[in-house]
Structure formats: C-alpha cells, structure tokens
Design a protein around this motif. Structure first.
Motif, PDB file in Angstrom:
ATOM      1  N   LEU A 223     -80.358 -37.257  72.635  1.00 56.61           N
ATOM      2  CA  LEU A 223     -81.229 -37.490  71.481  1.00 56.61           C
ATOM      3  C   LEU A 223     -80.529 -38.332  70.431  1.00 56.61           C
ATOM      4  O   LEU A 223     -81.127 -39.248  69.843  1.00 56.61           O
ATOM      5  N   ILE A 224     -79.263 -38.055  70.184  1.00 49.81           N
ATOM      6  CA  ILE A 224     -78.481 -38.820  69.219  1.00 49.81           C
ATOM      7  C   ILE A 224     -78.373 -40.284  69.646  1.00 49.81           C
ATOM      8  O   ILE A 224     -78.570 -41.204  68.843  1.00 49.81           O
ATOM      9  N   GLU A 225     -78.065 -40.513  70.918  1.00 50.44           N
ATOM     10  CA  GLU A 225     -77.881 -41.883  71.404  1.00 50.44           C
ATOM     11  C   GLU A 225     -79.154 -42.708  71.251  1.00 50.44           C
ATOM     12  O   GLU A 225     -79.114 -43.861  70.821  1.00 50.44           O
ATOM     13  N   ASN A 226     -80.297 -42.122  71.601  1.00 50.08           N
ATOM     14  CA  ASN A 226     -81.552 -42.856  71.499  1.00 50.08           C
ATOM     15  C   ASN A 226     -81.906 -43.139  70.041  1.00 50.08           C
ATOM     16  O   ASN A 226     -82.317 -44.242  69.689  1.00 50.08           O
ATOM     17  N   THR A 227     -81.724 -42.131  69.175  1.00 52.04           N
ATOM     18  CA  THR A 227     -82.079 -42.286  67.769  1.00 52.04           C
ATOM     19  C   THR A 227     -81.142 -43.250  67.068  1.00 52.04           C
ATOM     20  O   THR A 227     -81.566 -44.067  66.243  1.00 52.04           O
ATOM     21  N   GLU A 228     -79.866 -43.173  67.398  1.00 50.71           N
ATOM     22  CA  GLU A 228     -78.895 -44.062  66.773  1.00 50.71           C
ATOM     23  C   GLU A 228     -79.168 -45.515  67.137  1.00 50.71           C
ATOM     24  O   GLU A 228     -79.068 -46.410  66.291  1.00 50.71           O
ATOM     25  N   ALA A 229     -79.535 -45.753  68.385  1.00 56.88           N
ATOM     26  CA  ALA A 229     -79.906 -47.109  68.790  1.00 56.88           C
ATOM     27  C   ALA A 229     -81.109 -47.588  67.990  1.00 56.88           C
ATOM     28  O   ALA A 229     -81.165 -48.745  67.543  1.00 56.88           O
ATOM     29  N   PHE A 230     -82.054 -46.707  67.767  1.00 55.98           N
ATOM     30  CA  PHE A 230     -83.279 -47.050  67.042  1.00 55.98           C
ATOM     31  C   PHE A 230     -82.992 -47.421  65.592  1.00 55.98           C
ATOM     32  O   PHE A 230     -83.403 -48.490  65.121  1.00 55.98           O
ATOM     33  N   VAL A 231     -82.269 -46.567  64.867  1.00 53.30           N
ATOM     34  CA  VAL A 231     -82.060 -46.814  63.437  1.00 53.30           C
ATOM     35  C   VAL A 231     -81.140 -48.005  63.202  1.00 53.30           C
ATOM     36  O   VAL A 231     -81.173 -48.606  62.123  1.00 53.30           O
ATOM     37  N   ARG A 232     -80.351 -48.384  64.206  1.00 58.34           N
ATOM     38  CA  ARG A 232     -79.419 -49.497  64.036  1.00 58.34           C
ATOM     39  C   ARG A 232     -79.925 -50.787  64.673  1.00 58.34           C
ATOM     40  O   ARG A 232     -79.163 -51.741  64.865  1.00 58.34           O
ATOM     41  N   GLY A 233     -81.217 -50.800  65.010  1.00 57.50           N
ATOM     42  CA  GLY A 233     -81.853 -52.043  65.412  1.00 57.50           C
ATOM     43  C   GLY A 233     -81.715 -52.418  66.866  1.00 57.50           C
ATOM     44  O   GLY A 233     -82.065 -53.540  67.248  1.00 57.50           O
ATOM     45  N   ARG A 234     -81.218 -51.493  67.697  1.00 56.77           N
ATOM     46  CA  ARG A 234     -81.129 -51.777  69.120  1.00 56.77           C
ATOM     47  C   ARG A 234     -82.368 -51.234  69.834  1.00 56.77           C
ATOM     48  O   ARG A 234     -83.173 -50.521  69.260  1.00 56.77           O
ATOM     49  N   LYS A 235     -82.510 -51.564  71.090  1.00 52.88           N
ATOM     50  CA  LYS A 235     -83.642 -51.089  71.863  1.00 52.88           C
ATOM     51  C   LYS A 235     -83.570 -49.573  72.039  1.00 52.88           C
ATOM     52  O   LYS A 235     -82.503 -49.021  72.308  1.00 52.88           O
ATOM     53  N   ALA A 236     -84.710 -48.909  71.885  1.00 54.98           N
ATOM     54  CA  ALA A 236     -84.775 -47.455  72.032  1.00 54.98           C
ATOM     55  C   ALA A 236     -86.125 -47.089  72.623  1.00 54.98           C
ATOM     56  O   ALA A 236     -87.060 -47.898  72.652  1.00 54.98           O
ATOM     57  N   ASN A 237     -86.230 -45.842  73.085  1.00 57.07           N
ATOM     58  CA  ASN A 237     -87.422 -45.385  73.785  1.00 57.07           C
ATOM     59  C   ASN A 237     -88.135 -44.271  73.031  1.00 57.07           C
ATOM     60  O   ASN A 237     -87.514 -43.523  72.259  1.00 57.07           O
ATOM     61  N   ASN A 238     -89.440 -44.153  73.287  1.00 58.89           N
ATOM     62  CA  ASN A 238     -90.138 -42.943  72.892  1.00 58.89           C
ATOM     63  C   ASN A 238     -89.493 -41.764  73.609  1.00 58.89           C
ATOM     64  O   ASN A 238     -89.006 -41.901  74.736  1.00 58.89           O
ATOM     65  N   CYS A 239     -89.503 -40.604  72.971  1.00 59.61           N
ATOM     66  CA  CYS A 239     -88.686 -39.501  73.469  1.00 59.61           C
ATOM     67  C   CYS A 239     -89.507 -38.215  73.565  1.00 59.61           C
ATOM     68  O   CYS A 239     -90.222 -37.853  72.626  1.00 59.61           O
ATOM     69  N   LEU A 240     -89.417 -37.536  74.694  1.00 59.86           N
ATOM     70  CA  LEU A 240     -90.076 -36.245  74.906  1.00 59.86           C
ATOM     71  C   LEU A 240     -89.025 -35.174  75.123  1.00 59.86           C
ATOM     72  O   LEU A 240     -88.190 -35.271  76.027  1.00 59.86           O
ATOM     73  N   LEU A 241     -89.054 -34.151  74.275  1.00 61.95           N
ATOM     74  CA  LEU A 241     -88.198 -32.982  74.432  1.00 61.95           C
ATOM     75  C   LEU A 241     -89.056 -31.872  75.018  1.00 61.95           C
ATOM     76  O   LEU A 241     -90.016 -31.421  74.379  1.00 61.95           O
ATOM     77  N   PHE A 242     -88.753 -31.441  76.241  1.00 64.57           N
ATOM     78  CA  PHE A 242     -89.583 -30.433  76.881  1.00 64.57           C
ATOM     79  C   PHE A 242     -88.705 -29.290  77.387  1.00 64.57           C
ATOM     80  O   PHE A 242     -87.485 -29.419  77.547  1.00 64.57           O
ATOM     81  N   GLY A 243     -89.348 -28.164  77.656  1.00 68.91           N
ATOM     82  CA  GLY A 243     -88.618 -27.017  78.177  1.00 68.91           C
ATOM     83  C   GLY A 243     -89.149 -25.722  77.607  1.00 68.91           C
ATOM     84  O   GLY A 243     -90.238 -25.658  77.037  1.00 68.91           O
ATOM     85  N   ASP A 244     -88.369 -24.669  77.773  1.00 73.08           N
ATOM     86  CA  ASP A 244     -88.800 -23.328  77.392  1.00 73.08           C
ATOM     87  C   ASP A 244     -88.970 -23.200  75.881  1.00 73.08           C
ATOM     88  O   ASP A 244     -88.296 -23.883  75.098  1.00 73.08           O
ATOM     89  N   ALA A 245     -89.874 -22.310  75.493  1.00 71.14           N
ATOM     90  CA  ALA A 245     -90.112 -22.052  74.072  1.00 71.14           C
ATOM     91  C   ALA A 245     -88.871 -21.432  73.429  1.00 71.14           C
ATOM     92  O   ALA A 245     -88.141 -20.664  74.060  1.00 71.14           O
ATOM     93  N   GLY A 246     -88.644 -21.778  72.170  1.00 70.52           N
ATOM     94  CA  GLY A 246     -87.548 -21.169  71.417  1.00 70.52           C
ATOM     95  C   GLY A 246     -86.169 -21.675  71.757  1.00 70.52           C
ATOM     96  O   GLY A 246     -85.169 -21.025  71.434  1.00 70.52           O
ATOM     97  N   THR A 247     -86.072 -22.850  72.360  1.00 70.89           N
ATOM     98  CA  THR A 247     -84.764 -23.359  72.782  1.00 70.89           C
ATOM     99  C   THR A 247     -84.202 -24.427  71.841  1.00 70.89           C
ATOM    100  O   THR A 247     -83.163 -25.021  72.143  1.00 70.89           O
TER     101      THR A 247
END
Length: 437
Positions: A223-247
């Motif tokens: 998550l950090i790598e994708n977001t950091e690329a985004f805020v610093r003007g590099r290519k980044a992707n839409n992101c889905l965080l999935f899994g068990d509730a409460g994690t």
C-alpha cells in the motif's frame, strides 16, 4: 488607506461581512477622525460580536482581527492561491496583481482597532487584541488547523514589508494548500438538489498511523509503495484491500492519509448511492494540485445492484483522459466485490440468461479494474496473541501475561474471533474496567 474594494484577486469572500463592516469603519475614521462618529456604533458592535462568534466557532485565540484576516486569506481560492498550492511560487504577471492585494491586506493588519475604543468609549477592541477563548475546541476545525491559522496570523502581522507578507503567504500555500481542500485531509460528498455534488470537509478523523496496525508488514508495504508512487507523480494503480473483517483494511487507508497528507494527499469518501455523482466530483478536483483518493469503504454489491457499472465506467473513463491526480481505493470483505451465485456458472441459468458466461465475466471484471489487490487475512492464534500483547503494552495494561492471554482467548470466542479489531476491543474493555476490579 487603500479600499478593500480595490482588491483584484482577493474579492467576494464567503465570510466577508465582518471585513466589509470593519473596513467601512476604518474609512469613516480616516475621513472624520474621532468626530461625529457615533451613528456607526451599531456597525461597530455588530462587527465585534461577529469576531467573537468566529472565535467560538473556530476556536481562535490571540488577536481576533488578525485571525479573521488570515482565515479569509488561507481560504480564498483564486488564480494566484490555487497556482501556488503545493507547488509554491509561480512566474508571471499575476505576482504583481497579488502584491497589489497583499499591500491592502498588510495595511489592514497594521491598523490598530483599539482606536475604536476611544471613538466609541469602550474596551472591546482591547479584548479582541489578546482574546482568551473559553474553549479551545472548534466546531469547524480540528486543533491542527486552528493552530495553523493562529500561528500564521502572527507571522503575517510581523511582516515588515508587503513583499515579506506575500512571501509568507506563498509559503503557506506551498506547505498546506488553500481553501477547504488545503486545510482538511478528508471529505465526504453531499448531493444538493439543483447544485449537484458538493465536497464537504470531515473535521474529525482518527489520527491513525500505519505503525499502529500490528503485523501485516507485507500488505502495508504494498500500500505504501503504490501510494508513494502516486503522490510523487509516478505511475500508480487503483487499489483494492480485501480480506476478513476487522483485519485493519480501513485503518490502513487512514494511516496512508496521515502519512502523505503533507505531500498533498487528500481522501474523499464515497458511498455506493453516490456513484452517479462521481463525474461531477472528478470535474471539481481534476485541475487542483493535490492528489486525491476516492475512498470506498466496505465495498460490495448484491446481485440486483447495478451501481458497479457506474464505477467501472468511471475507472475505465470515456473519451476524456483520466486525471493523473485521482485514484480509487476500496476495501471489501469480498474478493470479487459482486455477489455470485452458483447458478452463475451454469451453462443456462434459471433466469434463461443464454450468455451466462458473459454475465459472470461482467461481474468479475470490476475487480480487475484495480491494478493492485492486497489481501488482509485474519491472524492465527499466535499472531492474535502477539497483537494483544503489543496493544496491552502500548495502552499501559499491566497484567501477568498468562492471565492476559487467557482472558483474551475467552474474549475472542464470544466477540468475533481472531482479528485485530477483536484484540483492540478486548484492550478497550480492560481499560474501561474500574481500577479496583
């Protein structure tokens, strides 16, 4: 003194009524001195009351006149302030126009309102100059924003020249931005009949750090790598965080926001029923200098819901190029977002859908619009106990470890199982117990 009506860029303030009242009084004072001035007493008291009400609303202390002027400047979106937001100083003739306006505002900062105490035989302005608020809390701002404005008002008041005043304003716009998008971190959407979508600040958000989430090092790093690329003007992707509730999926998003806010990251929370407003929202933010995450929490669709088609259309985009300053982040307990039935995989479904494979692919295709998919799984027993141990230490819970683990195990059996949320709820339960128990 130059008149406020002569400003070129800084005009038509949303909360400018007090400014009009006080500048009117200043003009009258400079015209007549302290003579024949009594008929304006009502305007004077109304403006003083307005400044006090502003202080109560926003939690201001100190020089309320300076706080108010600063509040106007940091919130006014115009060609100059929006050009400077996040980027800093700009080139061009607009600097001369801004300097012209700042010269007028510097005169307002330098004007001592205490002359009106002599005119109207009061001590009101003396109180406004060093105001102590009865409650430091703000109904409209969190403490961080309130302090930022109060500190900036002192900086601007101390500026020796108009050029220094302008330099300080440019630095503020670079560091924090301008208007609601600059001052606030997170936003929600309101649909106003006849006006469309309106972006509204969320003034109270949890100051969660990624470090607060125990474990999950690999998901957090992705998550950090994708977001950091985004805020610093590099290519980044839409992101889905999935899994068990409460994690910790939602907590991770909040942590990302707090980590990269200073680099211009902002989040807008969107619910399913608001997907029809997404194009309107994107139109409002696509030309700003911030990086925006459209955040969809606990995203999933029942078989009868068609909102996912709106979302797919927004992600894919039409003829217009997708803005580089916008990504979509979503959390979900479902890997594929859209509920599937076992009949979806039949060659001919009961509802006589002759092209059932196409139907299945349409439902599944939404998840593939998210280039980064990060899994948050429930911890095993050992990991759960480590989360409890770390949280107990952070929160000052002192209990023999074997007793702590025994109580935690009993708690999770009846409160949602092995999750980080269950561990936090258990620690909150211990913190809430009377000391003598």
């Amino acid at each position: 003194m130059a008149r406020i009506e002569e400003c070129i860029l800084y005009r038509d303030f949303e909360n400018g009524e007090i400014l009009k009242q006080i500048t009117f009084l200043i003009d009258r004072y400079e015209l007549t001195g302290e003579k024949e001035f009594e008929e304006e007493k009502d305007i004077f008291y109304k403006s003083v009351g307005g400044l006090v009400e502003m202080a109560g609303m926003y939690g201001f202390s100190g020089n309320l006149w300076h706080n108010y002027l600063t509040f106007l400047l940091v919130n006014h979106e115009n060609a100059f302030s929006t050009a400077c937001e996040i980027r800093g100083a700009v080139e061009g003739s607009i600097n001369q126009l801004a300097l012209h306006d700042f010269r007028i505002f510097k005169e307002l900062y330098d004007f001592d309102l205490q002359v009106f105490d002599r005119v109207f035989h009061t001590t009101c302005c003396q109180s406004l100059k060093d105001y102590e608020n009865i409650n430091g809390n703000s109904k409209m701002f969190n403490q961080r924003i309130r302090d930022r404005i109060c500190d900036m008002s002192k900086t601007l008041a101390a500026a020796a020249t108009t050029e220094e005043f302008m330099k300080d304003m440019v630095q503020f716009y670079k560091d924090f931005g301008v208007g609601k998008l600059g001052l606030h971190k997170a936003f929600r959407i309101e649909h106003v009949d006849g006006e469309g979508a309106r972006i509204v600040p969320i003034t109270r958000i949890a100051h969660v750090k990624l470090e607060d989430l125990v474990g999950y090092q690999i998901p957090k790093q992705k998550l950090i790598e994708n977001t950091e690329a985004f805020v610093r003007g590099r290519k980044a992707n839409n992101c889905l965080l999935f899994g068990d509730a409460g994690t910790g999926k939602s907590s991770s998003i909040k942590g990302i926001l707090n980590k990269y806010y200073d680099e211009g990251l902002r989040i807008i929370e969107v619910y399913k029923h608001q997907f029809q407003d997404l194009n309107d929202v994107i139109a409002q933010i696509k030309n700003r200098n911030y990086k925006f995450i459209l955040y969809m929490d606990d995203l999933s669709f029942e078989e009868f819901e068609i909102e996912y088609k709106y979302l797919k259309a927004v992600i894919e985009g039409g003829l217009e190029k997708k803005p580089d300053n916008i990504l979509i982040y979503a959390t979900s307990n479902r890997r594929h977002l859209v509920k599937e039935k076992s009949t979806d995989k039949l060659e001919i479904a009961p509802d006589d859908d002759l092209h059932s494979s196409d139907t299945v692919q349409e439902k599944l295709s939404l998840v593939y619009r998210f280039g980064v998919r990060i899994y948050f799984g429930a911890p095993d027993k050992k990991a759960f106990q480590n989360i409890v141990r770390v949280l107990a230490e952070r929160n000052g819970v002192h209990m023999p470890e074997d007793q702590l683990m025994l109580e935690a195990n009993k708690w999770e059996l009846s409160h949602g199982g092995l999750t980080g949320r269950t561990a936090q709820q258990f620690i909150d339960y211990l913190l809430g117990k009377p000391v003598d128990e």
